[in-house]
Scaffold this motif. Structure first.
Motif, short mmCIF file in Angstrom:
data_model
loop_
_atom_site.label_atom_id
_atom_site.label_comp_id
_atom_site.label_asym_id
_atom_site.label_seq_id
_atom_site.Cartn_x
_atom_site.Cartn_y
_atom_site.Cartn_z
N GLY A 28 0.81 -1.21 0.00
CA GLY A 28 0.00 0.00 0.00
C GLY A 28 0.84 1.26 0.00
N VAL A 166 -4.98 -0.94 -4.91
CA VAL A 166 -4.53 0.42 -4.67
C VAL A 166 -4.48 1.20 -5.98
N ASN A 205 -3.10 3.03 2.01
CA ASN A 205 -3.20 3.96 0.89
C ASN A 205 -4.15 5.11 1.20
#
Length: 528
Positions: A28, A166, A205
């Motif tokens: 992430g 992501v 994220n």
């Protein structure tokens, strides 16, 4: 019994959670950094082309730099061939056990090679590199496991799903992508590992996006007008025509690949790279809807203000650039650019449907739905495409109509019996890696050792070597061999397992099998 179940939980479930969270968290953060760098690279590229536009000296200098960049890309591929081509097919090959890769070099080369592509305005996206870098992070995290040869593929799958989630801002699609597209199967251990990776990557994220004031969404679109039952006829037309476009897409790439193989003496890798870099430069100056990742193109065609001829030009130009990109093997993703091709075609169809009576307010929804159906057809992943539409739009009430279009495309595409594009790319990569080698098919017999990885696991939950199948199991206390038709049989200490495998390197295959069943007993070839 309770003690056994507790030990089984610790052995099988806890690693899925622990490694999943670890891999997802790192992925992430890394993919957030990559996406941020990619956005800055594209902005810089647009700025450079705008300065050079209309100035002949600057234009000549720009093309000279593009040729130099093409040669830089060539040497990156020569030193680290794992960075060549789309990241998704490469990841699929690694995760299925078909391809090998050096995770750290692949990660670095993919990161910087992709940034080079973005700066030069190549029509590639960030999602493919994100998947490959997530796979590399998974390999890194798997290396800290005591039984790295067996856990790595589970953890790498989690990293691939996290990278996709992501990059697209669609966590559920990331989970389905890893299961439906990469492995084409759903098993408890895979589902748990991928889910933990995707959830943790998404959390990291979104936290970073909030800290830097950046949106985590892939597209910024307004709420669509929902479809009605009276619109089914229009949606069926959209599905049928989109399926034909998928067939055209697959056939075009396949035919061009066969053509270039016949004249490969003239079209060397260097020439192919120079052609696509120069083509990207020309397009950036005269028709920038044909280049860059395609985000801007997708959002622009969802508004019904472009002429039919302009939409047709976008579709044709992007299809041509996609053919050149895939054949040249430039570093970068092709998922978003494929979405852009689908969006341009869906806009053409939707404009026609409006002309024959469809409510014009449905135009954006029809374009977005056709786009998702197009990518579902190219991937042969209808569930991923359906969930992608729902996640990106928030239109949960349109599930019936989404399924209607997506599965119509899938059904018709299967009738054409064309090899999916990603499978074509993977076959090409496998051939390049094993060139000159002849595969062997043989059966192997092995005995399950104490404390080995497979103890207590169902056959379907075990990632066996690529192109292998369990054809018989003999229990420790029995003599007769039994079949495992559904993969539900669990393996225990002392069981004898027979598999049939297709392989290029027998020593590597034996090493992988020892990692699964333990090294206490000899693994030997046998007859069925």
């Amino acid at each position: 019994m309770k003690e056994y179940k507790y030990k089984e939980y610790i052995k099988n479930v806890f690693p899925c959670i622990y490694y999943g969270v670890l891999c997802g968290s790192v992925t992430g953060a890394l993919i957030f950094l990559f996406k941020y760098a990619a956005s800055k690279a594209e902005s810089l590229s647009r700025y450079i082309y705008s300065i050079a536009s209309g100035k002949y000296g600057y234009i000549a200098l720009t093309f000279a730099v593009l040729c130099i960049a093409a040669m830089c890309m060539y040497y990156i591929h020569k030193i680290i061939p794992e960075s060549r081509g789309g990241g998704i097919p490469r990841s699929e090959g690694v995760l299925r056990g078909v391809l090998s890769f050096r995770w750290f070099k692949t990660l670095v080369a993919t990161f910087f090679g992709s940034i080079l592509s973005f700066i030069c305005a190549l029509p590639v996206g960030s999602e493919g590199p994100a998947v490959l870098m997530g796979t590399s992070v998974g390999k890194m995290c798997g290396n800290i496991s005591k039984n790295r040869s067996t856990w790595s593929r589970y953890i790498m799958t989690g990293g691939a799903g996290a990278g996709f989630a992501v990059a697209t801002g669609a966590p559920l699609s990331g989970i389905l992508f890893a299961l439906e597209e990469i492995h084409k199967r759903f098993t408890p251990m895979l589902v748990l590992t991928v889910s933990m990776s995707v959830v943790s990557a998404t959390a990291v994220n979104q936290t970073l996006c909030q800290c830097f004031g950046i949106s985590a969404r892939l597209f910024h679109i307004e709420q669509f007008k929902p479809f009605e039952l009276s619109d089914i006829g229009y949606l069926l037309i959209l599905g049928v025509l989109t399926a034909l476009a998928v067939a055209l897409f697959d056939s075009s790439i396949s035919l061009y690949g066969k053509l270039t193989k016949r004249i490969k003496r003239f079209l060397t890798p260097q020439i192919k790279l120079i052609i696509i870099f120069v083509a990207a430069g020309i397009s950036a100056f005269v028709f920038d809807d044909a280049v860059y990742s395609g985000h801007h193109t997708i959002e622009s065609v969802m508004v019904n203000n472009k002429a039919f001829s302009v939409l047709l030009a976008i579709f044709a130009a992007r299809l041509l650039m996609m053919i050149l990109v895939t054949d040249s093997g430039v570093t970068g993703g092709i998922f978003i650019p494929t979405l852009a091709i689908g969006a341009a075609f869906a806009a053409l169809v939707s404009k026609t449907l409006v002309g024959i009576g469809m409510d014009e307010s449905l135009f954006p929804a029809a374009v977005f739905l056709g786009m998702c159906a197009f990518i579902g057809g190219t991937l042969r992943a209808p569930l991923t495409a359906s969930v992608l539409f729902i996640e990106l739009t928030g239109q949960y009430t349109d599930l019936l109509y989404v399924a209607l279009v997506v599965f119509t495309v899938t059904y018709i595409t299967e009738i054409f019996n064309r090899t999916p594009f990603y499978d074509q790319a993977l076959e090409s990569m496998e051939h390049a890696q094993n060139q000159g080698k002849v595969p062997t098919i043989a059966c192997f017999e092995m005995k399950v050792a104490h404390n080995s990885f497979v103890v207590g696991k169902a056959v379907r939950d075990i990632m066996w070597p690529s192109s292998s199948v369990v054809i018989g199991i003999t229990r420790a206390e029995e003599i007769e061999r039994d079949m495992d038709n559904d993969g539900e049989k669990r393996l225990f200490v002392g069981d004898t397992v027979v598999i049939r495998a297709r392989f290029f390197d027998e020593a590597e295959l034996i090493k992988t099998l020892h990692g699964l069943v333990g090294s206490d007993y000899e693994i030997k070839r046998t007859e069925i």
